[in-house]
Design an enzyme around this catalytic site. Structure first.
Site, PDB file in Angstrom:
ATOM      1  N   SER A 118      21.639 -23.661  15.840  1.00 56.72           N
ATOM      2  CA  SER A 118      22.572 -23.433  14.737  1.00 56.72           C
ATOM      3  C   SER A 118      23.776 -22.593  15.128  1.00 56.72           C
ATOM      4  O   SER A 118      24.500 -22.950  16.041  1.00 56.72           O
ATOM      5  CB  SER A 118      21.816 -22.818  13.565  1.00 56.72           C
ATOM      6  OG  SER A 118      22.632 -22.817  12.429  1.00 56.72           O
ATOM      7  N   HIS A 119      23.927 -21.437  14.467  1.00 60.10           N
ATOM      8  CA  HIS A 119      25.122 -20.614  14.670  1.00 60.10           C
ATOM      9  C   HIS A 119      25.030 -19.767  15.941  1.00 60.10           C
ATOM     10  O   HIS A 119      25.982 -19.081  16.275  1.00 60.10           O
ATOM     11  CB  HIS A 119      25.304 -19.690  13.474  1.00 60.10           C
ATOM     12  CG  HIS A 119      24.102 -18.831  13.249  1.00 60.10           C
ATOM     13  ND1 HIS A 119      22.941 -19.328  12.704  1.00 60.10           N
ATOM     14  CD2 HIS A 119      23.865 -17.547  13.551  1.00 60.10           C
ATOM     15  CE1 HIS A 119      22.050 -18.364  12.668  1.00 60.10           C
ATOM     16  NE2 HIS A 119      22.575 -17.274  13.174  1.00 60.10           N
ATOM     17  N   ASP A 282      29.427 -24.355  11.184  1.00 58.94           N
ATOM     18  CA  ASP A 282      28.674 -23.736  12.282  1.00 58.94           C
ATOM     19  C   ASP A 282      28.209 -24.767  13.307  1.00 58.94           C
ATOM     20  O   ASP A 282      28.550 -25.948  13.225  1.00 58.94           O
ATOM     21  CB  ASP A 282      27.493 -22.928  11.743  1.00 58.94           C
ATOM     22  CG  ASP A 282      26.349 -23.812  11.282  1.00 58.94           C
ATOM     23  OD1 ASP A 282      26.622 -24.954  10.861  1.00 58.94           O
ATOM     24  OD2 ASP A 282      25.187 -23.373  11.344  1.00 58.94           O
ATOM     25  N   ASP A 284      25.484 -26.470  13.982  1.00 58.07           N
ATOM     26  CA  ASP A 284      24.812 -27.714  13.600  1.00 58.07           C
ATOM     27  C   ASP A 284      25.321 -28.289  12.282  1.00 58.07           C
ATOM     28  O   ASP A 284      24.732 -29.229  11.751  1.00 58.07           O
ATOM     29  CB  ASP A 284      23.292 -27.504  13.557  1.00 58.07           C
ATOM     30  CG  ASP A 284      22.866 -26.481  12.528  1.00 58.07           C
ATOM     31  OD1 ASP A 284      23.668 -25.568  12.214  1.00 58.07           O
ATOM     32  OD2 ASP A 284      21.729 -26.579  12.025  1.00 58.07           O
ATOM     33  N   ASP A 286      25.491 -27.139   9.166  1.00 59.48           N
ATOM     34  CA  ASP A 286      24.919 -26.917   7.839  1.00 59.48           C
ATOM     35  C   ASP A 286      25.567 -25.748   7.096  1.00 59.48           C
ATOM     36  O   ASP A 286      25.387 -25.599   5.895  1.00 59.48           O
ATOM     37  CB  ASP A 286      23.389 -26.774   7.897  1.00 59.48           C
ATOM     38  CG  ASP A 286      22.917 -25.699   8.857  1.00 59.48           C
ATOM     39  OD1 ASP A 286      23.769 -25.006   9.456  1.00 59.48           O
ATOM     40  OD2 ASP A 286      21.680 -25.554   9.014  1.00 59.48           O
ATOM     41  N   ARG A 287      26.336 -24.919   7.803  1.00 57.79           N
ATOM     42  CA  ARG A 287      26.977 -23.789   7.120  1.00 57.79           C
ATOM     43  C   ARG A 287      28.459 -24.036   6.915  1.00 57.79           C
ATOM     44  O   ARG A 287      29.078 -24.813   7.634  1.00 57.79           O
ATOM     45  CB  ARG A 287      26.870 -22.522   7.952  1.00 57.79           C
ATOM     46  CG  ARG A 287      25.481 -22.048   8.144  1.00 57.79           C
ATOM     47  CD  ARG A 287      25.548 -20.727   8.848  1.00 57.79           C
ATOM     48  NE  ARG A 287      24.200 -20.281   9.139  1.00 57.79           N
ATOM     49  CZ  ARG A 287      23.888 -19.043   9.467  1.00 57.79           C
ATOM     50  NH1 ARG A 287      24.865 -18.147   9.573  1.00 57.79           N
ATOM     51  NH2 ARG A 287      22.648 -18.711   9.701  1.00 57.79           N
ATOM     52  N   LYS A 381      21.041 -27.421   3.985  1.00 57.96           N
ATOM     53  CA  LYS A 381      22.363 -26.985   3.580  1.00 57.96           C
ATOM     54  C   LYS A 381      23.383 -27.856   4.303  1.00 57.96           C
ATOM     55  O   LYS A 381      23.074 -28.465   5.320  1.00 57.96           O
ATOM     56  CB  LYS A 381      22.563 -25.500   3.845  1.00 57.96           C
ATOM     57  CG  LYS A 381      22.287 -25.018   5.251  1.00 57.96           C
ATOM     58  CD  LYS A 381      22.292 -23.489   5.258  1.00 57.96           C
ATOM     59  CE  LYS A 381      22.087 -22.907   6.648  1.00 57.96           C
ATOM     60  NZ  LYS A 381      20.669 -22.931   7.078  1.00 57.96           N
TER      61      LYS A 381
HETATM   62  C1  VG1 Z   1      19.849 -16.783   9.028  1.00 60.73           C
HETATM   63  C2  VG1 Z   1      20.373 -16.658   7.611  1.00 60.73           C
HETATM   64  C3  VG1 Z   1      19.573 -17.540   6.688  1.00 60.73           C
HETATM   65  C4  VG1 Z   1      19.613 -18.984   7.198  1.00 60.73           C
HETATM   66  C5  VG1 Z   1      19.124 -19.022   8.635  1.00 60.73           C
HETATM   67  C6  VG1 Z   1      19.231 -20.393   9.243  1.00 60.73           C
HETATM   68  O1  VG1 Z   1      18.517 -16.349   9.077  1.00 60.73           O
HETATM   69  O2  VG1 Z   1      20.325 -15.326   7.174  1.00 60.73           O
HETATM   70  O3  VG1 Z   1      20.096 -17.452   5.383  1.00 60.73           O
HETATM   71  O4  VG1 Z   1      18.802 -19.809   6.414  1.00 60.73           O
HETATM   72  O5  VG1 Z   1      19.914 -18.142   9.432  1.00 60.73           O
HETATM   73  O6  VG1 Z   1      20.531 -20.897   9.150  1.00 60.73           O
HETATM   74  P1  VG1 Z   1      18.084 -14.888   9.579  1.00 60.73           P
HETATM   75  O7  VG1 Z   1      16.580 -14.906   9.580  1.00 60.73           O
HETATM   76  O8  VG1 Z   1      18.707 -14.703  10.917  1.00 60.73           O
HETATM   77  O9  VG1 Z   1      18.659 -13.938   8.579  1.00 60.73           O
HETATM   78  V1  VG1 Z   1      21.115 -21.873  10.345  1.00 60.73           V
HETATM   79  O10 VG1 Z   1      22.724 -22.367  10.008  1.00 60.73           O
HETATM   80  O11 VG1 Z   1      21.001 -20.870  11.592  1.00 60.73           O
HETATM   81  O12 VG1 Z   1      20.033 -23.129  10.335  1.00 60.73           O
HETATM   82 CO    CO Z   2      23.268 -23.924  11.006  1.00 61.11          CO
END
Ligand code: VG1
Ligand code: CO
Length: 548
Positions: A118-119, A282, A284, A286-287, A381
């Site tokens: 992801s990010h 981001d 992948d 989704d954000r 998302k």
């Molecule tokens: C973070 C965010 C959470 C989100 C998760 C996955 O998790 O706070 O809201 O669902 O990333 O998003 P954490 O446990 O680091 O707070 V993504 O775009 O990384 O799939």
């Molecule tokens: Co993501």
């Protein structure tokens, strides 16, 4: 010739999936048997054949980060060796997370594997990840990821086909031993879905009349999707989409769409040459972060505005069934749900907790403070979906983002909100902070701090209203009599040390006090957060690394 090989392996510790799948340093994933062990654990838990022995169908794709292409070939050979009948793969092993979710649903498959961290940054020295999504298109629930984790610690072998690489650049049907691999255009079906939800003629007309936008894909997966939808289908001028080619290292960018990491976009949106609307997504896809000319939209506010105005888009004209938000997300969306007379839900962090609510028709729109919003069109998302819903709202209301926000706050009041992240803290120090904080919960109610009085404090636990499953330890909440709130959580997506997230909220009913700077408005809550948890004492940190 293709032949199944069974490889003896030893259980590998520490493969516990976090908030969203399993994330590790790329080098760890590339280590001997590591990816294979986790993928075999996934297949052992979900099964590659159904009860009648028929091979299952999965979707596979990723965000294009380093090792994405190699991992895809391994996963395909393992799926074939484990008895899967068919895998649908995005061309070049590319699929955004929401597009993967859509393909799983569209083709009624048995789930899918998404290769993404992801990010988190990508590259040989950065992060890689794998997540499994269920047949409903959503992230595997805790019960399933826990079973996968348990399996990694007992696994003694994995199965893999000896075969050449599948040509994932070539759209069409390929054969991999007994398994079919269908390589599909990663964008087309997703773009069609967006076209079915939003008023594309109105959006085309808006762009034709001179509306300008900047879409920053941060060299991650949404580039091809954004170009096809915004520039090709909606007629936004060429160059609207920047950083639109997915690169294995995201061009060195940290593809986390927030004011810190999407600084170039922020600078442009606050400059004299700002377009009407800006957005970033981001790794992948989704954000999303949305920005108006000279105005930043906090994700919690974005969720509330989207919920209040969704009926302006064709896909939501019948109204919403309910709105769900993660616990640390501000209560702004709750106010909208109350005004609309629809259900509101508060879940733990992580999209997997929204799945049941969406499947059961209890919620139509969901969101998290971490720049994630989405709806029942998929079970993830969806960054571009949020951008398009904003565009649809702008096209119908014919107002600026700033004016829409102002009117929203005037109607509902404003939930000032910010998240402060303290990154790469030593795990032992973070654990000690939480042990002390949890130990102090009973003594907090009634305590005065920064002129505010604590009304309640707890460690958030959630009972799923659909299946009754219980999730505990989801974050410490401190509530104040004036409606302010502090939440403390440890990140479940990091790969180095611990990240402490402190979520800060204060409500202003208005009409006065609606246009303060968020950090200013929250100053006493921020000080209280430091005092109550002893952040400096436990971690040596006095200021956060990232503020959103
Ligand atoms: C973070 C965010 C959470 C989100 C998760 C996955 O998790 O706070 O809201 O669902 O990333 O998003 P954490 O446990 O680091 O707070 V993504 O775009 O990384 O799939
Ligand atoms: Co993501």
């Amino acid at each position: 010739m293709t032949q199944v090989t069974t490889v003896a392996t030893a259980p590998i510790a520490g493969q516990k999936p976090g908030t969203s799948g399993l994330r590790k340093k790329t080098a760890v994933f590339m280590g001997r048997h590591y990816l294979e062990n986790f993928v075999q654990s996934i297949f052992d838990v979900v099964g590659c054949r159904d009860a009648q022995g028929q091979g299952k169908t999965f979707v596979l794709g990723g965000d294009g980060r380093y090792f994405n292409d190699r991992a895809a070939q391994v996963i395909l050979r393992m799926a074939a060796a484990n008895g899967a009948a068919r895998v649908i793969v995005g061309q070049g092993a590319i699929l955004s997370t929401p597009a993967a979710s859509h393909l799983i649903r569209l083709n009624q498959t048995d789930g899918g594997l998404i290769m993404s961290a992801s990010h988190n940054p990508g590259g040989p020295n950065e992060d890689f990840g794998v997540k499994f999504n269920m047949p409903n298109g959503g992230p595997a629930p805790e019960s399933v990821t826990e079973a996968m984790y348990q399996r990694t610690s007992t696994l003694t072998q994995y199965h893999i086909l000896e075969a050449q690489d599948v040509d994932l650049a070539a759209i069409g049907r390929h054969q991999l031993g007994p398994m079919v691999v269908d390589v599909v255009d990663p964008v087309a079906n997703y773009a069609d879905l967006m076209q079915s939800l939003f008023d594309f003629p109105a959006l085309r007309a808006m762009f034709a009349s001179g509306f300008t936008m900047r879409m920053d894909s941060m060299c991650a997966v949404t580039g091809p999707y954004a170009v096809e939808i915004l520039e090709n289908r909606l007629g936004a001028s060429k160059g609207t989409c920047v950083n639109a080619t997915p690169l294995p290292d995201f061009g060195g960018m940290h593809p986390d769409p927030n004011p810190t990491w999407a600084k170039a976009l922020m600078d442009e949106m606050f400059s004299g040459a700002a377009p009407d609307f800006g957005a970033a997504s981001d790794g992948d896809g989704d954000r999303n972060m949305v920005v108006g000319r000279g105005v930043y939209v906090s994700p919690s506010d974005s969720l509330a505005v989207l919920a209040a105005n969704a009926h302006l888009a064709p896909g939501y004209k019948a109204g919403l069934k309910g709105v769900a938000r993660s616990m640390p997300t501000s209560a702004a969306a709750d106010r909208v749900a109350d005004a609309l007379g629809i259900g509101k839900y508060e879940t733990p962090t992580g999209w997997k907790f929204f799945g049941n609510l969406l499947d059961a028709g209890k919620a139509s729109i969901c969101g998290e403070e971490s720049f994630g919003t989405g709806s029942d069109h998929v079970r993830e998302k969806d960054g571009l979906w949020a951008v398009l819903l904003w565009l649809n709202i702008l096209a119908m209301r014919k107002q600026s983002v700033a004016d829409i926000l102002k009117e929203h706050w005037a109607a509902y009041g404003r939930n000032y909100y910010s998240r402060h992240d303290f990154e790469a803290i030593e795990v032992a120090k973070a654990d000690a902070l939480f042990a002390a904080l949890r130990g102090s919960l009973a003594t907090l109610p009634g305590r005065q701090v920064e002129g505010m009085t604590v009304s309640a404090a707890d460690d958030f636990a959630y009972t799923d209203p659909v299946d009754g499953s219980v999730s505990t330890g989801q974050g410490v909440r401190v509530m104040f009599e004036d409606g302010s709130r502090i939440v403390y959580r440890l990140s479940g997506t990091g790969t180095e040390g611990a990240t402490l997230r402190v979520y800060l909220e204060r409500y202003a009913a208005g009409p006065a006090g609606l246009d303060l700077d968020a950090q200013e408005a929250l100053a006493p809550v921020i000080r209280a957060a430091h005092t109550l948890a002893g952040i400096a004492d436990f971690t040596g940190r006095t200021a956060p690394d990232v503020v959103t």
